[in-house]
Design a protein around this motif. Structure first.
Motif, mmCIF file in Angstrom:
data_model
loop_
_atom_site.group_PDB
_atom_site.id
_atom_site.type_symbol
_atom_site.label_atom_id
_atom_site.label_comp_id
_atom_site.label_asym_id
_atom_site.label_seq_id
_atom_site.Cartn_x
_atom_site.Cartn_y
_atom_site.Cartn_z
ATOM 1 N N VAL A 85 0.833 -1.206 0.000
ATOM 2 C CA VAL A 85 0.000 0.000 0.000
ATOM 3 C C VAL A 85 0.866 1.254 0.000
ATOM 4 C CG1 VAL A 85 -1.717 1.318 1.316
ATOM 5 C CG2 VAL A 85 -1.965 -1.155 1.063
ATOM 6 N N SER A 86 1.915 1.265 0.800
ATOM 7 C CA SER A 86 2.775 2.454 0.836
ATOM 8 C C SER A 86 3.434 2.691 -0.523
ATOM 9 C CB SER A 86 3.823 2.346 1.947
ATOM 10 O OG SER A 86 4.799 1.390 1.641
ATOM 11 N N LYS A 87 3.832 1.627 -1.214
ATOM 12 C CA LYS A 87 4.414 1.778 -2.553
ATOM 13 C C LYS A 87 3.367 2.237 -3.543
ATOM 14 C CE LYS A 87 8.120 -1.524 -1.899
ATOM 15 N NZ LYS A 87 8.621 -2.875 -2.196
ATOM 16 N N ARG A 88 2.168 1.699 -3.446
ATOM 17 C CA ARG A 88 1.101 2.080 -4.382
ATOM 18 C C ARG A 88 0.709 3.548 -4.220
ATOM 19 N NH1 ARG A 88 -4.515 -1.091 -5.505
ATOM 20 N NH2 ARG A 88 -5.244 0.341 -7.106
ATOM 21 N N LEU A 89 0.687 4.027 -2.963
ATOM 22 C CA LEU A 89 0.331 5.414 -2.692
ATOM 23 C C LEU A 89 1.527 6.357 -2.778
ATOM 24 C CD1 LEU A 89 -2.094 4.944 0.343
ATOM 25 C CD2 LEU A 89 -2.688 5.280 -2.072
ATOM 26 N N ASN A 90 2.715 5.779 -2.895
ATOM 27 C CA ASN A 90 3.958 6.553 -2.938
ATOM 28 C C ASN A 90 4.130 7.398 -1.677
ATOM 29 O OD1 ASN A 90 6.384 7.237 -4.157
ATOM 30 N ND2 ASN A 90 5.523 9.045 -5.129
ATOM 31 N N VAL A 91 3.875 6.772 -0.526
ATOM 32 C CA VAL A 91 4.091 7.403 0.772
ATOM 33 C C VAL A 91 4.956 6.466 1.609
ATOM 34 C CG1 VAL A 91 1.904 8.659 0.742
ATOM 35 C CG2 VAL A 91 2.013 6.431 1.848
ATOM 36 N N LEU B 228 6.178 4.187 4.767
ATOM 37 C CA LEU B 228 5.510 3.255 5.671
ATOM 38 C C LEU B 228 5.140 3.967 6.972
ATOM 39 C CD1 LEU B 228 4.590 0.348 5.963
ATOM 40 C CD2 LEU B 228 6.876 -0.235 6.757
ATOM 41 N N ALA B 229 5.997 4.876 7.422
ATOM 42 C CA ALA B 229 5.720 5.639 8.645
ATOM 43 C C ALA B 229 4.473 6.506 8.480
ATOM 44 C CB ALA B 229 6.919 6.507 9.015
ATOM 45 N N SER B 230 4.297 7.113 7.309
ATOM 46 C CA SER B 230 3.100 7.929 7.062
ATOM 47 C C SER B 230 1.851 7.067 7.102
ATOM 48 C CB SER B 230 3.192 8.618 5.706
ATOM 49 O OG SER B 230 4.169 9.610 5.717
ATOM 50 N N TRP C 45 -1.197 7.546 9.716
ATOM 51 C CA TRP C 45 -2.584 7.702 9.291
ATOM 52 C C TRP C 45 -3.479 6.688 9.992
ATOM 53 C CZ3 TRP C 45 -1.822 7.797 3.262
ATOM 54 C CH2 TRP C 45 -1.206 9.006 2.897
ATOM 55 N N ARG C 46 -2.971 5.469 10.139
ATOM 56 C CA ARG C 46 -3.751 4.417 10.798
ATOM 57 C C ARG C 46 -4.014 4.793 12.248
ATOM 58 N NH1 ARG C 46 -0.752 0.206 9.158
ATOM 59 N NH2 ARG C 46 0.292 -0.101 11.131
ATOM 60 N N LEU C 47 -3.015 5.286 12.937
ATOM 61 C CA LEU C 47 -3.175 5.687 14.341
ATOM 62 C C LEU C 47 -4.141 6.852 14.486
ATOM 63 C CD1 LEU C 47 0.500 5.460 15.626
ATOM 64 C CD2 LEU C 47 -1.421 3.990 16.264
ATOM 65 N N LEU C 48 -4.109 7.768 13.527
ATOM 66 C CA LEU C 48 -4.983 8.944 13.557
ATOM 67 C C LEU C 48 -6.342 8.682 12.907
ATOM 68 C CD1 LEU C 48 -2.333 11.647 12.585
ATOM 69 C CD2 LEU C 48 -3.236 11.134 14.867
ATOM 70 N N ARG C 49 -6.520 7.469 12.389
ATOM 71 C CA ARG C 49 -7.756 7.068 11.694
ATOM 72 C C ARG C 49 -8.065 7.996 10.517
ATOM 73 N NH1 ARG C 49 -9.479 2.771 14.153
ATOM 74 N NH2 ARG C 49 -9.261 2.524 16.372
ATOM 75 N N ARG C 50 -7.030 8.313 9.751
ATOM 76 C CA ARG C 50 -7.174 9.207 8.600
ATOM 77 C C ARG C 50 -6.969 8.485 7.273
ATOM 78 N NH1 ARG C 50 -3.928 14.592 9.302
ATOM 79 N NH2 ARG C 50 -5.377 15.168 7.654
ATOM 80 N N GLY C 51 -6.395 7.319 7.303
ATOM 81 C CA GLY C 51 -6.080 6.607 6.071
ATOM 82 C C GLY C 51 -7.155 5.611 5.685
ATOM 83 N N PRO C 52 -6.818 4.722 4.765
ATOM 84 C CA PRO C 52 -7.780 3.715 4.318
ATOM 85 C C PRO C 52 -8.097 2.713 5.421
ATOM 86 C CG PRO C 52 -5.616 3.340 3.333
ATOM 87 C CD PRO C 52 -5.536 4.627 4.081
ATOM 88 N N GLY D 159 -4.250 -10.813 13.781
ATOM 89 C CA GLY D 159 -3.227 -11.020 14.796
ATOM 90 C C GLY D 159 -2.354 -9.785 14.837
ATOM 91 N N SER D 160 -1.069 -9.946 14.581
ATOM 92 C CA SER D 160 -0.163 -8.796 14.569
ATOM 93 C C SER D 160 0.003 -8.213 13.160
ATOM 94 C CB SER D 160 1.203 -9.203 15.116
ATOM 95 O OG SER D 160 1.778 -10.191 14.277
ATOM 96 N N LEU D 161 -0.628 -8.851 12.181
ATOM 97 C CA LEU D 161 -0.498 -8.396 10.798
ATOM 98 C C LEU D 161 -1.545 -7.343 10.458
ATOM 99 C CD1 LEU D 161 -0.078 -11.881 9.083
ATOM 100 C CD2 LEU D 161 1.728 -10.309 9.805
ATOM 101 N N VAL D 162 -1.152 -6.383 9.641
ATOM 102 C CA VAL D 162 -2.067 -5.357 9.146
ATOM 103 C C VAL D 162 -2.223 -5.585 7.652
ATOM 104 C CG1 VAL D 162 -2.417 -2.888 8.776
ATOM 105 C CG2 VAL D 162 -1.369 -3.691 10.890
ATOM 106 N N ARG D 163 -3.475 -5.638 7.199
ATOM 107 C CA ARG D 163 -3.754 -5.841 5.787
ATOM 108 C C ARG D 163 -4.805 -4.845 5.309
ATOM 109 N NH1 ARG D 163 0.383 -7.963 6.197
ATOM 110 N NH2 ARG D 163 0.914 -10.125 5.825
ATOM 111 N N TYR D 164 -4.754 -4.532 4.039
ATOM 112 C CA TYR D 164 -5.691 -3.610 3.407
ATOM 113 C C TYR D 164 -6.351 -4.325 2.240
ATOM 114 C CZ TYR D 164 -3.145 0.048 5.904
ATOM 115 O OH TYR D 164 -2.572 0.824 6.873
ATOM 116 N N SER D 165 -7.663 -4.169 2.115
ATOM 117 C CA SER D 165 -8.322 -4.745 0.943
ATOM 118 C C SER D 165 -8.203 -3.747 -0.200
ATOM 119 C CB SER D 165 -9.784 -5.083 1.224
ATOM 120 O OG SER D 165 -10.603 -3.951 1.116
#
Length: 78
Positions: A10-16, A18-20, A24-31, A37-43
């Motif tokens: 996702v970070s490569k696709r959005l050209n941002v 990984l920290a950004s 965004w995830r912590l601030l609930r601003r991103g997708p 479990g400990s893995l984060v995935r995006y559809s």
């Protein structure tokens, strides 16, 4: 079957960075994301929907709207 993407994909696709993406995830601003479990995935569908919901940046430009007011204008309230 739902197509899931990793944080790196996702970070490569959005050209941002990984920290950004994580910020965004912590601030609930991103997708929307899934925690497996400990893995984060995006559809892919959620990512596309989030991108479509973002403002396009189209603005109506009025003459003088982008100029900064002078100190005199600020003082006089204009």
């Amino acid at each position: 079957m739902v197509s899931l993407m990793t944080e790196n994909e996702v970070s490569k696709r959005l050209n941002v960075s990984l920290a950004s993406l994580r910020r965004w995830r912590l601030l609930r601003r991103g997708p929307a994301f899934l925690k497996l479990g400990s893995l984060v995935r995006y559809s892919a569908e959620d990512l596309e929907a989030w991108l479509a919901s973002l403002p396009t940046g189209e603005t109506v430009r009025r003459e003088g709207s982008l100029s900064r007011p002078s100190a005199r204008q600020v003082e006089s309230g204009k």
